[in-house]
Write a protein that holds these residues in place. Structure first.
Motif, PDB file in Angstrom:
ATOM      1  N   UNK A  64       0.817  -1.213   0.000  1.00 26.22           N
ATOM      2  CA  UNK A  64       0.000   0.000   0.000  1.00 26.22           C
ATOM      3  C   UNK A  64       0.841   1.250   0.000  1.00 26.22           C
ATOM      4  N   UNK A  65       1.963   1.214   0.703  1.00 32.93           N
ATOM      5  CA  UNK A  65       2.840   2.369   0.804  1.00 32.93           C
ATOM      6  C   UNK A  65       3.600   2.627  -0.484  1.00 32.93           C
ATOM      7  N   UNK A  66       3.679   1.628  -1.351  1.00 28.36           N
ATOM      8  CA  UNK A  66       4.574   1.736  -2.500  1.00 28.36           C
ATOM      9  C   UNK A  66       3.895   1.674  -3.856  1.00 28.36           C
ATOM     10  N   UNK A  67       2.710   1.109  -3.932  1.00 27.39           N
ATOM     11  CA  UNK A  67       2.035   1.031  -5.233  1.00 27.39           C
ATOM     12  C   UNK A  67       1.322   2.358  -5.476  1.00 27.39           C
ATOM     13  N   UNK A  68       2.001   3.218  -6.199  1.00 28.07           N
ATOM     14  CA  UNK A  68       1.464   4.557  -6.425  1.00 28.07           C
ATOM     15  C   UNK A  68       1.208   4.856  -7.881  1.00 28.07           C
ATOM     16  N   UNK A 106     -16.591  -4.583  15.283  1.00 26.82           N
ATOM     17  CA  UNK A 106     -17.087  -5.341  14.139  1.00 26.82           C
ATOM     18  C   UNK A 106     -16.932  -6.827  14.441  1.00 26.82           C
ATOM     19  N   UNK A 107     -17.698  -7.665  13.797  1.00 26.97           N
ATOM     20  CA  UNK A 107     -17.487  -9.116  13.949  1.00 26.97           C
ATOM     21  C   UNK A 107     -16.081  -9.498  13.496  1.00 26.97           C
ATOM     22  N   UNK A 108     -15.620 -10.655  13.936  1.00 26.80           N
ATOM     23  CA  UNK A 108     -14.276 -11.114  13.586  1.00 26.80           C
ATOM     24  C   UNK A 108     -14.104 -11.163  12.071  1.00 26.80           C
ATOM     25  N   UNK A 109     -13.064 -10.473  11.587  1.00 19.97           N
ATOM     26  CA  UNK A 109     -12.826 -10.372  10.147  1.00 19.97           C
ATOM     27  C   UNK A 109     -11.712 -11.327   9.726  1.00 19.97           C
ATOM     28  N   UNK A 110     -11.818 -11.910   8.541  1.00 18.13           N
ATOM     29  CA  UNK A 110     -10.732 -12.777   8.058  1.00 18.13           C
ATOM     30  C   UNK A 110      -9.472 -11.965   7.796  1.00 18.13           C
ATOM     31  N   UNK A 111      -8.343 -12.644   7.720  1.00 17.60           N
ATOM     32  CA  UNK A 111      -7.052 -11.987   7.556  1.00 17.60           C
ATOM     33  C   UNK A 111      -6.990 -11.146   6.284  1.00 17.60           C
ATOM     34  N   UNK A 112      -7.575 -11.650   5.207  1.00 14.93           N
ATOM     35  CA  UNK A 112      -7.468 -10.934   3.943  1.00 14.93           C
ATOM     36  C   UNK A 112      -8.179  -9.586   3.995  1.00 14.93           C
ATOM     37  N   UNK A 113      -9.232  -9.473   4.806  1.00 14.53           N
ATOM     38  CA  UNK A 113      -9.931  -8.190   4.927  1.00 14.53           C
ATOM     39  C   UNK A 113      -9.054  -7.169   5.637  1.00 14.53           C
ATOM     40  N   UNK A 114      -8.368  -7.606   6.704  1.00 14.42           N
ATOM     41  CA  UNK A 114      -7.466  -6.695   7.398  1.00 14.42           C
ATOM     42  C   UNK A 114      -6.276  -6.311   6.511  1.00 14.42           C
ATOM     43  N   UNK A 115      -5.802  -7.271   5.722  1.00 17.99           N
ATOM     44  CA  UNK A 115      -4.734  -6.951   4.770  1.00 17.99           C
ATOM     45  C   UNK A 115      -5.196  -5.879   3.783  1.00 17.99           C
ATOM     46  N   UNK A 116      -6.420  -6.038   3.285  1.00 19.53           N
ATOM     47  CA  UNK A 116      -6.968  -5.063   2.337  1.00 19.53           C
ATOM     48  C   UNK A 116      -7.137  -3.701   2.997  1.00 19.53           C
ATOM     49  N   UNK A 117      -7.593  -3.689   4.251  1.00 17.39           N
ATOM     50  CA  UNK A 117      -7.799  -2.422   4.959  1.00 17.39           C
ATOM     51  C   UNK A 117      -6.476  -1.696   5.178  1.00 17.39           C
ATOM     52  N   UNK A 118      -5.448  -2.438   5.598  1.00 17.60           N
ATOM     53  CA  UNK A 118      -4.135  -1.815   5.805  1.00 17.60           C
ATOM     54  C   UNK A 118      -3.547  -1.355   4.480  1.00 17.60           C
ATOM     55  N   UNK A 119      -3.754  -2.136   3.422  1.00 13.93           N
ATOM     56  CA  UNK A 119      -3.288  -1.720   2.094  1.00 13.93           C
ATOM     57  C   UNK A 119      -3.928  -0.401   1.685  1.00 13.93           C
ATOM     58  N   UNK A 121      -5.470   1.887   3.582  1.00 19.70           N
ATOM     59  CA  UNK A 121      -5.102   2.989   4.464  1.00 19.70           C
ATOM     60  C   UNK A 121      -3.709   3.512   4.194  1.00 19.70           C
ATOM     61  N   UNK A 122      -2.750   2.608   4.047  1.00 20.97           N
ATOM     62  CA  UNK A 122      -1.374   3.038   3.825  1.00 20.97           C
ATOM     63  C   UNK A 122      -1.177   3.565   2.419  1.00 20.97           C
ATOM     64  N   UNK A 123      -1.987   3.107   1.463  1.00 24.70           N
ATOM     65  CA  UNK A 123      -1.867   3.603   0.098  1.00 24.70           C
ATOM     66  C   UNK A 123      -2.159   5.092   0.002  1.00 24.70           C
ATOM     67  N   UNK A 124      -2.888   5.615   0.996  1.00 25.24           N
ATOM     68  CA  UNK A 124      -3.095   7.061   1.024  1.00 25.24           C
ATOM     69  C   UNK A 124      -1.794   7.835   1.081  1.00 25.24           C
ATOM     70  N   UNK A 125      -0.749   7.218   1.652  1.00 25.62           N
ATOM     71  CA  UNK A 125       0.559   7.877   1.709  1.00 25.62           C
ATOM     72  C   UNK A 125       1.091   8.186   0.321  1.00 25.62           C
ATOM     73  N   UNK A 126       0.827   7.316  -0.650  1.00 23.82           N
ATOM     74  CA  UNK A 126       1.369   7.539  -1.994  1.00 23.82           C
ATOM     75  C   UNK A 126       0.817   8.821  -2.599  1.00 23.82           C
TER      76      UNK A 126
END
Length: 588
Positions: A64-68, A106-119, A121-126
Motif C-alpha cells: 500500500x505504501x509503495x504502489x502509487x 465489528x465481527x471477527x474479520x478474516x485476515x485478507x480483509x485486514x490486509x486489504x484495509x491496511x493496504x 489505508x497506507x496507500x493514502x501515503x502515496x
C-alpha cells in the motif's frame, strides 16, 4: 514603495517556500506505515495471529505504501488538491476499519480483509508523497537533492512525531494509536491541500534561498536532537502526564518553526539591488536569446557531442574537459546550421532528457537502480516492519522507544542523504548513486553486527538501518529526476517505490517470518511438555526469544546489501559522463 498588506498576503499564499513548508507538515504525519512496528503487537495479540500472519499484514502495508501508479498517473491530469483528498479518504477508511476490527466493534474479520484495509489505508501515503514531491521539485528544480531529502525526511520522522503527540492523550494501549493514525493525517491534509501546488517556483529565485535551506537544515537537526533527548528522558525517568504534554507541545512548535522562512521573505523582505537582480536573471536572458535552431536541436547536438568527443577527453582536468566539449559543441552547431552535418535523430531520449515510464523501463540504468533498491531498501524495510518482534525477542518490553529511534535516524538519513548527495554532484560532479553505494555498505555492516550478536545490537541496527534506509529515499528520487527528467517524475518515482515491498515480500514475508516461526516452535518443544507444546502450536501464539530469532535473517540481508552496492557502483560507472555534463560547470 511598500506593498499593501492584502497584496503581500496574496504573494505569501503563492510563495514557493510556503508550499514547501506546508509539504513538510503533511509529510510529518504521512509516514504512518512506519508505526506498524508499534501497532503490530496489539494486532497480533488481539486477533490471535502468528508471526507469518503478522508478516502478511506488513507486506500489505508495504504494498500500500509503495504502489502509487494511480497517484502518479492522476497527478498529470488532476489538480494536486484532488490527489491529496483521495489520499486522506483512503487513510481514514482503511485504518478506521482496522481500528473497528481490533476494538471488536465489528465481527471477527478474516485476515485478507485486514490486509486489504491496511493496504488501502497506507496507500493514502502515496497520494501525499506524490502531491508534495511533484509540487516541491517543480518549485525548486535546481535544489532537488535538499528538497527531496527534507520532505522524505519528515515522512521518516513522522513515526516519532505521531508517537510523541499520541503520548499527550495518555491512552492506555496501542489501540488508540490506530485511531489517531486513521484521523490525524486526514485532518492535516484536508487543512493544507489547497496550498500545496506548483506555483512557478523557478521564477521566485532569491539570493536568500541558501539561507532558507540552511535554516531548514538547522531546524531539522534541532528537531531530531530534541526527539532523541525526549526519548532518553522518557526511558530513564517516569514522567508525569503534565510534563509529557509540555514536551509534546514544544515538539509541535519545532515542527511549525520553518514557517518563519516564508513569513520573513514576504512580509519583511530585504531590498535587492538592481544589479543583483540582473545577475540572477542572466541565465534566463541567455536562454531566451538562443536561436530557434539551438532551442529545437540543442538536445540532439548535446547527444552528438557525447558520441563524437574523443575518449581521452574524460581523463583531462575539469576545466580543460569543459573547454574541449564546448569547442566541439560550437563546431557541431555551425556544421548543422550549414547542412554539413546531419544531426542524428534517435528514437528515444538520452539520459538527462525527459523519459516516459515505458521508455525508462527499457534502460539498464533504471533497472539497476530498481533492483539495487529491492535488495537494500527491502532489507531495511524488513527490519522496520519486524522491529517490534525483534525488540521483544531480546527482552525489551517498550518497543515504541526503538520504533521512534529508527524513525529519527530514518529522518536524519533522508535529510543527510539529500545534502551529502548534493555535495557529491555539485562539488565533484560524481554520480549521485555513489551515495547509494556508500549507505548500502553501512547497512551491510549493521546487519552483520546483529547477526553476530554483539552487545547493543538493537541500538546499532536501529541507528544504522534507519540512517541507510532513509538515505535511499533522498538519493534515488533525485537521481531518477536527473537521469530521466521531470516530465513523468510522478510515475517514475512511484514505480521505484515498488522496490521496497518487492524486497519485503521475500525477506519479511518468507525468510524472516519462516525463520522466526521455526525457532519459536523449536524453543517451545524444548521448554515444554510435548502435549502442551502441540496445544500452543495449534493456538498459533508462539513467540521466539533471543537474538537467534533474527540473526540468520540479518546475515542473509547483509550479503544482499553488498550485492546492492555492486549494482549501484555499476550505475555510477555508466553515468559518469552524464553527471559530468550536468554538473561539471558548477565546480569551481
Amino acid at each position: 514603495m511598500m506593498q499593501p498588506l492584502s497584496e503581500k498576503f496574496r504573494t505569501f499564499v503563492k510563495d514557493r517556500w510556503l508550499v514547501f513548508v506546508c509539504s513538510m507538515w503533511v509529510m510529518s504525519c504521512a509516514g504512518i506505515g512506519y508505526l506498524f512496528g508499534s501497532i503490530s503487537p496489539v494486532i497480533k495479540s488481539t486477533m490471535g495471529y502468528n508471526q507469518r500472519q503478522v508478516a502478511l499484514l506488513g507486506v500489505a502495508k508495504d504494498l500500500g505504501d509503495s504502489i502509487g501508479f494511480v497517484a502518479g498517473s492522476l497527478c498529470e491530469i488532476l489538480p494536486i488538491w484532488a490527489i491529496m483528498i483521495v489520499g486522506a479518504v483512503q487513510n481514514f477508511v482503511g485504518y478506521g476499519l482496522v481500528w473497528l476490527a481490533v476494538t471488536q466493534r465489528l465481527p471477527s474479520l478474516p485476515l485478507w480483509v485486514l490486509c486489504a484495509a491496511i493496504f488501502v489505508g497506507t496507500n493514502g501515503e502515496t497520494y501525499f508523497n506524490t502531491g508534495t514531491l511533484v509540487s516541491s521539485v517543480q518549485n525548486f528544480p535546481k535544489s532537488r537533492g535538499p528538497v527531496v531529502g527534507i520532505l522524505k525526511g519528515f515522512a521518516g520522522l513522522s513515526g516519532a512525531i505521531l508517537t510523541q503527540v499520541y503520548a499527550i492523550f495518555n491512552a492506555p494501549s496501542e489501540v488508540s494509536l490506530i485511531f489517531m493514525i486513521a484521523v490525524g493525517p486526514s485532518i492535516v491534509v484536508i487543512a493544507l491541500m489547497f496550498i500545496i501546488r506548483p506555483v512557478g517556483g523557478h521564477k521566485q529565485v532569491r539570493p536568500s534561498d541558501n539561507s532558507g535551506f540552511l535554516f531548514t537544515y538547522s531546524a531539522c537537526l534541532i528537531l531530531a536532537a530534541y526527539l532523541l533527548a525526549v526519548l532518553i528522558v522518557e526511558d530513564l525517568v517516569n514522567l508525569n502526564q503534565t510534563l509529557i504534554t509540555l514536551l509534546s507541545v514544544i515538539l509541535i512548535i519545532l515542527v511549525l518553526l520553518p514557517i518563519l522562512i516564508p513569513v520573513v521573505l514576504v512580509f519583511f523582505p530585504k531590498p535587492r539591488p538592481q544589479i543583483e537582480e540582473g545577475l540572477l536573471s542572466e541565465p534566463d536572458k541567455q536562454e531566451a536569446g538562443k536561436s530557434e535552431l539551438e532551442r529545437s536541436g540543442s538536445s540532439f547536438i548535446l547527444s552528438e557531442v557525447e558520441d563524437e568527443k574523443p575518449a581521452e577527453v574524460e581523463s583531462l582536468p575539469a576545466s580543460e574537459r569543459r573547454k574541449r566539449v564546448a569547442q566541439l559543441q560550437a563546431k557541431l552547431f555551425q556544421a548543422a546550421a550549414e547542412g554539413a552535418v546531419r544531426v542524428k535523430r534517435r528514437k528515444g531520449p538520452r539520459r538527462g532528457e525527459d523519459f516516459t515510464l515505458l521508455q525508462a523501463l527499457v534502460k539498464a540504468d533504471f533497472l539497476l537502480l530498481f533492483f539495487s533498491l529491492v535488495l537494500a531498501s527491502g532489507s531495511g524495510l524488513t527490519v522496520i516492519d519486524n522491529l517490534g518482534q525483534m525488540c521483544q525477542s531480546l527482552g525489551y518490553n517498550d518497543t515504541s522507544i526503538f520504533v521512534s529511534m529508527i524513525s529519527i535516524w530514518n529522518f536524519l538519513g533522508r535529510v543527510g542523504g539529500g545534502y551529502f548527495s548534493e555535495a557529491l554532484v555539485r562539488k565533484f560532479a560524481y554520480p549521485r548513486p555513489l551515495g547509494m553505494a556508500i549507505v548500502q555498505v553501512i547497512m551491510a555492516i549493521a546487519l552483520l553486527y546483529y547477526a553476530i550478536g554483539w552487545p547493543g545490537q538493537i541500538y546499532v541496527v536501529s541507528i544504522l538501518i534507519g540512517l541507510g534506509y532513509g538515505a535511499h529515499w533522498a538519493i534515488v528520487p533525485a537521481s531518477a529526476s536527473e537521469l530521466f527528467g521531470l516530465k513523468s517524475f510522478g510515475a517514475l518515482y512511484n514505480f521505484l517505490t515498488l522496490a521496497s515491498p518487492t524486497g519485503s515480500l521475500i525477506f519479511s514475508g518468507v525468510i524472516a517470518s519462516g525463520i522466526y516461526d521455526y525457532y519459536a516452535k523449536k524453543q517451545t518443544q524444548l521448554n515444554l511438555e510435548p502435549l502442551l507444546a502441540i496445544h500452543l502450536q495449534e493456538e498459533k501464539s508462539l513467540t521466539c526469544s533471543g537474538s537467534i530469532c533474527y540473526s540468520l535473517t540479518c546475515g542473509i540481508m547483509s550479503g544482499l546489501c553488498i550485492i546492492a552496492m555492486i549494482l549501484s557502483l555499476i550505475v555510477v560507472h555508466r553515468t559518469k559522463s552524464v553527471y559530468s555534463q550536468l554538473y561539471a560547470k558548477t565546480i569551481v
